[in-house]
Design a protein around this motif. Sequence first.
Motif, mmCIF file in Angstrom:
data_model
loop_
_atom_site.group_PDB
_atom_site.id
_atom_site.type_symbol
_atom_site.label_atom_id
_atom_site.label_comp_id
_atom_site.label_asym_id
_atom_site.label_seq_id
_atom_site.Cartn_x
_atom_site.Cartn_y
_atom_site.Cartn_z
ATOM 1 N N LEU B 205 0.825 -1.212 0.000
ATOM 2 C CA LEU B 205 0.000 0.000 0.000
ATOM 3 C C LEU B 205 0.858 1.260 0.000
ATOM 4 N N VAL B 206 1.884 1.286 0.839
ATOM 5 C CA VAL B 206 2.725 2.488 0.942
ATOM 6 C C VAL B 206 3.546 2.675 -0.344
ATOM 7 N N GLY B 207 3.991 1.586 -0.935
ATOM 8 C CA GLY B 207 4.709 1.692 -2.206
ATOM 9 C C GLY B 207 3.792 2.210 -3.310
ATOM 10 N N ASP B 208 2.600 1.645 -3.356
ATOM 11 C CA ASP B 208 1.636 2.026 -4.392
ATOM 12 C C ASP B 208 1.260 3.505 -4.276
ATOM 13 N N ARG B 209 1.218 4.031 -3.057
ATOM 14 C CA ARG B 209 0.931 5.462 -2.866
ATOM 15 C C ARG B 209 1.989 6.324 -3.548
ATOM 16 N N GLY B 210 3.169 5.778 -3.783
ATOM 17 C CA GLY B 210 4.231 6.517 -4.471
ATOM 18 C C GLY B 210 4.063 6.541 -5.984
#
Lengths: 334, 334
Positions: B205-210
Amino acid sequence: MTTHQLPPVCILGLGLIGGSLMRDLHARGERVYGFTLHSARGARREGFDVSNSVEEVLRRAEDERALVVVAVPMRAAAGVLDQVAEYAPSCWVTDVVSVKQPVYDLIVERGMEARYVGGHPMAGTEFSGWTASQEGLFAGAAWAVTYDYAREHPDDASWAELFTTVCRLASVVGAEAVPVSVGRHDEAVARVSHLPHVIAEALALVGDRGGTLAQSLSAGSFRGATRVASTAPELVQNMCETNAESLVPVLDEYIARLQSARDALAATPPSMQELAESGHRAHLRMAARKGARRESVSPVKISSRPVMRVHPGAAGWVTQLTQIESLGGRVEVF
Amino acid sequence: MTTHQLPPVCILGLGLIGGSLMRDLHARGERVYGFTLHSARGARREGFDVSNSVEEVLRRAEDERALVVVAVPMRAAAGVLDQVAEYAPSCWVTDVVSVKQPVYDLIVERGMEARYVGGHPMAGTEFSGWTASQEGLFAGAAWAVTYDYAREHPDDASWAELFTTVCRLASVVGAEAVPVSVGRHDEAVARVSHLPHVIAEALALVGDRGGTLAQSLSAGSFRGATRVASTAPELVQNMCETNAESLVPVLDEYIARLQSARDALAATPPSMQELAESGHRAHLRMAARKGARRESVSPVKISSRPVMRVHPGAAGWVTQLTQIESLGGRVEVF
């Protein structure tokens, strides 16, 4: 007569990244030499052109109008850049340090912006030092190339030529040049590189608290998530500390996700539905974007990064870079 | 005439684990058949003895005094155990479910303790279902085998024989039987298996937010830590929810580690020293314990798990199991 694709390349620091870069350039017939304090003898025995005098290699770089590659850890960068300023005052400079804002600050302090393009190859292993360096490390990897200077000076022809040269350096070793501004680089690598390192260290601790039984029962999921915890701790420390400004908010975002998953699991009945489903969707999106490259059965790897051809220095070229950046695309210079 | 090492084995549920178990037992000439609702035709086409009627296979198991292996997800376990109670009332029962306390509760509710030994092979991939099943999945893996019942009934010869059979089942498919109590199992797998799944989902999730830039710059560290996020979300949900009691305190421990790293990184100057150094030490300890197995260059894999020979049912055997458990060792029955 050999045709070189690059000017002579002078690499300062021959650890995992600098050493692997030297091996690749050497293997491709480019002119490459470098400086290392501790591994010079071993590297020379392998046939590389290596000195343990930074002054000597920098004077030579100045004579030969070489491209200087700063490949030391962040904490050593200031001292090395001082030496570049003193002994190689007209050389082009790039670097391979894992954070870009702190390096750029040092560059600006020294008034070197017009002859600097930042770089960061997104490749590595959990090992470090010259002995860990290897040919082929950068094949298919993204090589972030910064272009902030061009926003203010889009018509600086010399800088455009340097940018072209750094993109070609990446390309010669099989990497793909991804243009990125300093700020967006540091935020993105906080998410996809520095956070995974923090995660790995903390998971190793929690696993180890479970003792030999937990170790005995650990399998692929634990191994995959902790592999990078074997990286030398001073390297992890250095990259996280120097990128703290971007990493802290990303960590906050991550901890908030975990905390809300924890609360849902502590509820009656426990639920993991939200995180499991949204995490899986996010993973599929990430995987889909890189699809083609991973699924190809052809020995010729097809990159999934969108490609855009750019003529550095031409009208509108910086706008093109900004477009490619927003897509995580790669630039092909012509 | 073939000599079998095991009684006939009846596997209920032919997903990644049950299916791989069937393939291995079949390849080794053991008598194995099973039940699956959706993949029976495909499995039969591959030459396996598979039915889509649970009643049919259980009546046959009862006739043949087979070992019944429950290989369905936790949420389906209660229904399947009811059917075992009805159609195979005297068969031995084991399972491969990833949590042990909730299964044991169902066993106790049905009064099946004397004919049940819990199991959990610590192997898998990020894929699921019969089509993902493969031969060799369990080679070198730990196979947790529970023995809580023997603490109260160390002299139950029939149970000791069942325990021996389940250890042999693990051994026949190349796994190593690690004796463990239900409670310690669930705590240990919360640390080394369920926590890594939670971590992977949140990191995706945190990677995808990038966005696409972060995806483009992601490399090995991100890939390694998110690989298991491609596991079917209902499986992740199921294993975490059913082990919530052990997982919540482990998550609290993990979040506390991250929070203190976050605070040290937000300080002036930022510091990552404590986590980087202690995490690296923990990782080295974990790696050292499994040392021999990973480093061996011999084609014959040498296990690093300490081995103890046990004669199930003999005087003091449960004390021996407790000793092996505390070392995460493997048991060899004789």
